[in-house]
Design a protein around this motif. Structure first.
Motif, PDB file in Angstrom:
ATOM      1  N   THR A   8       0.828  -1.208   0.000  1.00 21.26           N
ATOM      2  CA  THR A   8       0.000   0.000   0.000  1.00 21.26           C
ATOM      3  C   THR A   8       0.861   1.257   0.000  1.00 21.26           C
ATOM      4  OG1 THR A   8      -1.726  -1.192   1.181  1.00 21.26           O
ATOM      5  CG2 THR A   8      -1.850   1.201   1.220  1.00 21.26           C
ATOM      6  N   VAL A   9       1.890   1.258   0.816  1.00 22.45           N
ATOM      7  CA  VAL A   9       2.792   2.412   0.874  1.00 22.45           C
ATOM      8  C   VAL A   9       3.509   2.585  -0.459  1.00 22.45           C
ATOM      9  CG1 VAL A   9       4.868   3.334   1.980  1.00 22.45           C
ATOM     10  CG2 VAL A   9       3.092   2.236   3.361  1.00 22.45           C
ATOM     11  N   LEU A  10       4.032   1.493  -1.023  1.00 19.66           N
ATOM     12  CA  LEU A  10       4.754   1.580  -2.296  1.00 19.66           C
ATOM     13  C   LEU A  10       3.832   2.040  -3.421  1.00 19.66           C
ATOM     14  CD1 LEU A  10       7.039  -1.571  -2.043  1.00 19.66           C
ATOM     15  CD2 LEU A  10       7.657   0.820  -1.667  1.00 19.66           C
ATOM     16  N   ASP A  11       2.595   1.574  -3.419  1.00 20.50           N
ATOM     17  CA  ASP A  11       1.633   2.018  -4.431  1.00 20.50           C
ATOM     18  C   ASP A  11       1.390   3.519  -4.317  1.00 20.50           C
ATOM     19  OD1 ASP A  11       1.402  -0.537  -5.452  1.00 20.50           O
ATOM     20  OD2 ASP A  11      -0.502  -0.973  -4.426  1.00 20.50           O
ATOM     21  N   ALA A  12       1.271   4.026  -3.092  1.00 16.29           N
ATOM     22  CA  ALA A  12       1.058   5.460  -2.890  1.00 16.29           C
ATOM     23  C   ALA A  12       2.268   6.266  -3.350  1.00 16.29           C
ATOM     24  CB  ALA A  12       0.753   5.740  -1.420  1.00 16.29           C
ATOM     25  N   VAL A  13       3.461   5.768  -3.066  1.00 16.07           N
ATOM     26  CA  VAL A  13       4.688   6.450  -3.491  1.00 16.07           C
ATOM     27  C   VAL A  13       4.749   6.493  -5.019  1.00 16.07           C
ATOM     28  CG1 VAL A  13       7.217   6.268  -3.520  1.00 16.07           C
ATOM     29  CG2 VAL A  13       5.972   5.924  -1.382  1.00 16.07           C
ATOM     30  N   ARG A  14       4.440   5.377  -5.659  1.00 15.83           N
ATOM     31  CA  ARG A  14       4.453   5.330  -7.130  1.00 15.83           C
ATOM     32  C   ARG A  14       3.392   6.254  -7.717  1.00 15.83           C
ATOM     33  NH1 ARG A  14       4.593  -0.483  -6.153  1.00 15.83           N
ATOM     34  NH2 ARG A  14       6.780  -1.032  -5.969  1.00 15.83           N
ATOM     35  N   ALA A  15       2.211   6.288  -7.093  1.00 18.14           N
ATOM     36  CA  ALA A  15       1.128   7.154  -7.570  1.00 18.14           C
ATOM     37  C   ALA A  15       1.526   8.623  -7.500  1.00 18.14           C
ATOM     38  CB  ALA A  15      -0.147   6.899  -6.760  1.00 18.14           C
ATOM     39  N   ALA A  16       2.416   8.963  -6.568  1.00 20.60           N
ATOM     40  CA  ALA A  16       2.912  10.338  -6.445  1.00 20.60           C
ATOM     41  C   ALA A  16       3.999  10.632  -7.477  1.00 20.60           C
ATOM     42  CB  ALA A  16       3.443  10.572  -5.034  1.00 20.60           C
TER      43      ALA A  16
END
Length: 120
Positions: A8-16
């Protein structure tokens, strides 16, 4: 539900728009294996000399890497290496810390986190 607690954290970082790299050190017990794992996971350039200075150079001068507004390196499975080669692990942490500090001074956007997960 995913088996990766950081997904979840990595997905949010990538989305940014940031680049993420996972450095899995499971099974690493010495410097040679650590450097090889870094070379593969980070897709380091051919000139990477597989020593501490070369790793520091690669992490502080990211000109060899694809352009990104920022990068997150997640290091997991590091505990075995830390136990097997504690002095080397101290040096690795110093290289990571110095690279992040260097990036912050220049607004280059590099963060390195150590995943604490369970030991194998």
């Amino acid at each position: 539900m995913t088996s990766d607690p950081l997904a979840t954290v990595l997905d949010a970082v990538r989305a940014a728009g940031l680049s993420t790299v996972s450095l899995d050190l499971n099974g690493v017990r010495d410097k040679a294996a650590f450097m090889e794992r870094c070379a593969r996971a980070l897709d380091l350039p051919d000139w990477f000399g597989r020593n501490w200075d070369a790793l520091a150079d690669c992490l502080t001068d990211l000109g060899w890497a694809p352009a990104a507004p920022g990068r997150l390196l997640v290091v997991s499975g590091w505990q075995e290496y830390a136990d097997a080669a504690p002095q080397e692990w101290v040096v690795a942490q110093e290289v990571f810390t110095d690279a992040v500090g260097y990036a912050r001074e220049r607004g280059a956007g590099l963060e390195i986190v150590l995943a604490l997960g369970t030991r194998a």
